[in-house]
Design a protein around this motif. Structure first.
Motif, PDB file in Angstrom:
ATOM      1  N   VAL A 178     -66.281 -84.032  59.975  1.00  0.00           N
ATOM      2  CA  VAL A 178     -66.276 -85.449  60.348  1.00  0.00           C
ATOM      3  C   VAL A 178     -66.102 -85.614  61.856  1.00  0.00           C
ATOM      4  N   ALA A 179     -65.302 -84.777  62.466  1.00  0.00           N
ATOM      5  CA  ALA A 179     -65.008 -84.904  63.901  1.00  0.00           C
ATOM      6  C   ALA A 179     -66.031 -84.213  64.790  1.00  0.00           C
ATOM      7  N   ARG A 204     -72.452 -87.204  51.244  1.00  0.00           N
ATOM      8  CA  ARG A 204     -73.044 -88.393  51.865  1.00  0.00           C
ATOM      9  C   ARG A 204     -71.956 -89.223  52.567  1.00  0.00           C
ATOM     10  N   ASP A 205     -70.818 -89.354  51.931  1.00  0.00           N
ATOM     11  CA  ASP A 205     -69.695 -90.080  52.541  1.00  0.00           C
ATOM     12  C   ASP A 205     -69.230 -89.402  53.832  1.00  0.00           C
ATOM     13  N   LEU A 206     -69.183 -88.072  53.828  1.00  0.00           N
ATOM     14  CA  LEU A 206     -68.738 -87.342  55.012  1.00  0.00           C
ATOM     15  C   LEU A 206     -69.708 -87.531  56.176  1.00  0.00           C
ATOM     16  N   HIS A 207     -70.994 -87.575  55.870  1.00  0.00           N
ATOM     17  CA  HIS A 207     -71.979 -87.862  56.910  1.00  0.00           C
ATOM     18  C   HIS A 207     -71.740 -89.256  57.493  1.00  0.00           C
ATOM     19  N   LEU A 266     -78.348 -90.649  66.211  1.00  0.00           N
ATOM     20  CA  LEU A 266     -77.857 -89.286  66.393  1.00  0.00           C
ATOM     21  C   LEU A 266     -77.291 -88.702  65.105  1.00  0.00           C
ATOM     22  N   GLY A 267     -76.587 -89.546  64.354  1.00  0.00           N
ATOM     23  CA  GLY A 267     -76.047 -89.084  63.076  1.00  0.00           C
ATOM     24  C   GLY A 267     -77.138 -88.739  62.084  1.00  0.00           C
ATOM     25  N   THR A 268     -78.185 -89.559  62.047  1.00  0.00           N
ATOM     26  CA  THR A 268     -79.295 -89.291  61.133  1.00  0.00           C
ATOM     27  C   THR A 268     -80.025 -88.016  61.510  1.00  0.00           C
ATOM     28  N   ALA A 269     -80.171 -87.773  62.800  1.00  0.00           N
ATOM     29  CA  ALA A 269     -80.810 -86.535  63.249  1.00  0.00           C
ATOM     30  C   ALA A 269     -80.061 -85.320  62.719  1.00  0.00           C
ATOM     31  N   HIS A 270     -78.741 -85.358  62.837  1.00  0.00           N
ATOM     32  CA  HIS A 270     -77.936 -84.235  62.331  1.00  0.00           C
ATOM     33  C   HIS A 270     -77.960 -84.168  60.806  1.00  0.00           C
ATOM     34  N   ARG A 271     -78.020 -85.308  60.171  1.00  0.00           N
ATOM     35  CA  ARG A 271     -78.083 -85.346  58.705  1.00  0.00           C
ATOM     36  C   ARG A 271     -79.380 -84.682  58.222  1.00  0.00           C
ATOM     37  N   VAL A 272     -80.470 -85.000  58.897  1.00  0.00           N
ATOM     38  CA  VAL A 272     -81.771 -84.428  58.534  1.00  0.00           C
ATOM     39  C   VAL A 272     -81.777 -82.913  58.736  1.00  0.00           C
ATOM     40  N   LEU A 273     -81.224 -82.461  59.846  1.00  0.00           N
ATOM     41  CA  LEU A 273     -81.187 -81.030  60.128  1.00  0.00           C
ATOM     42  C   LEU A 273     -80.252 -80.299  59.158  1.00  0.00           C
ATOM     43  N   PHE A 274     -79.141 -80.918  58.825  1.00  0.00           N
ATOM     44  CA  PHE A 274     -78.229 -80.347  57.826  1.00  0.00           C
ATOM     45  C   PHE A 274     -78.961 -80.195  56.490  1.00  0.00           C
ATOM     46  N   GLY A 275     -79.692 -81.240  56.109  1.00  0.00           N
ATOM     47  CA  GLY A 275     -80.444 -81.191  54.859  1.00  0.00           C
ATOM     48  C   GLY A 275     -81.509 -80.118  54.869  1.00  0.00           C
ATOM     49  N   ARG A 276     -82.125 -79.908  56.040  1.00  0.00           N
ATOM     50  CA  ARG A 276     -83.149 -78.862  56.157  1.00  0.00           C
ATOM     51  C   ARG A 276     -82.538 -77.492  55.934  1.00  0.00           C
ATOM     52  N   ILE A 277     -81.350 -77.271  56.468  1.00  0.00           N
ATOM     53  CA  ILE A 277     -80.665 -75.995  56.248  1.00  0.00           C
ATOM     54  C   ILE A 277     -80.389 -75.789  54.767  1.00  0.00           C
ATOM     55  N   GLN A 278     -79.959 -76.840  54.089  1.00  0.00           N
ATOM     56  CA  GLN A 278     -79.701 -76.734  52.652  1.00  0.00           C
ATOM     57  C   GLN A 278     -80.986 -76.429  51.874  1.00  0.00           C
ATOM     58  N   GLU A 279     -82.071 -77.108  52.226  1.00  0.00           N
ATOM     59  CA  GLU A 279     -83.353 -76.875  51.556  1.00  0.00           C
ATOM     60  C   GLU A 279     -83.794 -75.419  51.690  1.00  0.00           C
ATOM     61  N   LEU A 280     -83.706 -74.892  52.895  1.00  0.00           N
ATOM     62  CA  LEU A 280     -84.120 -73.511  53.142  1.00  0.00           C
ATOM     63  C   LEU A 280     -83.194 -72.518  52.441  1.00  0.00           C
TER      64      LEU A 280
END
Length: 211
Positions: free
Chosen positions: A71-72, A128-131, A162-176
């Motif tokens: 979160v931080a 999702r809440d943590l994001h 900026l938060g959405t950008a990191h959310r998308v990249l985090f999701g990409r890591i999970q997908e891979l």
């Protein structure tokens, strides 16, 4: 109480917390998050149920042991930016370093753990809440950095982007990860994806909240 005694007590608390977390993770991976009880975790860690809930008030916290750091993370990156460095540049730099380090906070959690999250509606919702909480923390730092009024639209919009950008990249890591790619391959792919994502934001936020 002596400093040495206080140090030993804090060390014991950290050991107990880590033991509870380790046993909880093992049980979650073996039986699934939804089907594992606090009582089972307490028994495995050889502590009382109340001890578990004292360290981890919510069951989801046992799965997301690094939730406070997560979160931080964006707010901390901006807060510690170098003189002359914008918020976007700081976040790009820190994210690049986290990819190179295969940092769990960035999403490198291993296939078993990522699969556990994907199978649990509770954990999926909590992530999702943590994001959302991470984005809110970032908004606060951006408001302070730019001298904006509380609730100002500019820091809110910037934090959302900026938060959405990191959310998308985090999701990409999970997908891979779920696709069976190893960490080195994931890092290579996401590194290129991050360049594209941050480059898209550069025209709008390249000079925003510069230290």
């Amino acid at each position: 109480m002596s400093i040495e005694t206080m140090g030993l007590r804090e060390s014991k608390k950290r050991e107990t917390r880590q033991s509870i977390s380790d046993h909880a993770t093992r049980l979650f991976l073996e039986h699934g998050f939804e089907d594992t009880t606090i009582a089972e975790i307490a028994a495995a860690a050889r502590v009382a149920k109340k001890t578990v809930t004292n360290y981890f008030p919510h069951k989801e916290d046992l799965a997301f042991d690094h939730h406070e750091e997560f979160v931080a993370s964006l707010a901390d990156a901006v807060r510690s930016r170098a003189p002359g460095e914008s918020a976007l540049a700081a976040l790009r730099r820190v994210f690049t370093a986290s990819i190179e380090a295969h940092d769990p906070v960035a999403g490198f959690a291993g296939p078993d753990f990522v699969q556990m999250i994907a199978k649990s509606p509770t954990l999926t919702n909590r992530l999702r809440d943590l994001h959302d909480l991470r984005e809110e923390a970032l908004e606060g730092v951006l408001a302070d950095a730019t001298g904006a009024e509380p609730g100002g639209i500019a820091p809110r919009a910037a934090a959302a982007l900026l938060g959405t950008a990191h959310r998308v990249l985090f999701g990409r890591i999970q997908e891979l990860t779920l696709a069976g790619e190893d960490d080195a391959r994931i890092a290579a792919v996401v590194s290129g994806a991050a360049e594209q994502v941050f480059d898209l934001l550069e025209p709008a936020l390249g000079g925003y909240a510069t230290a």
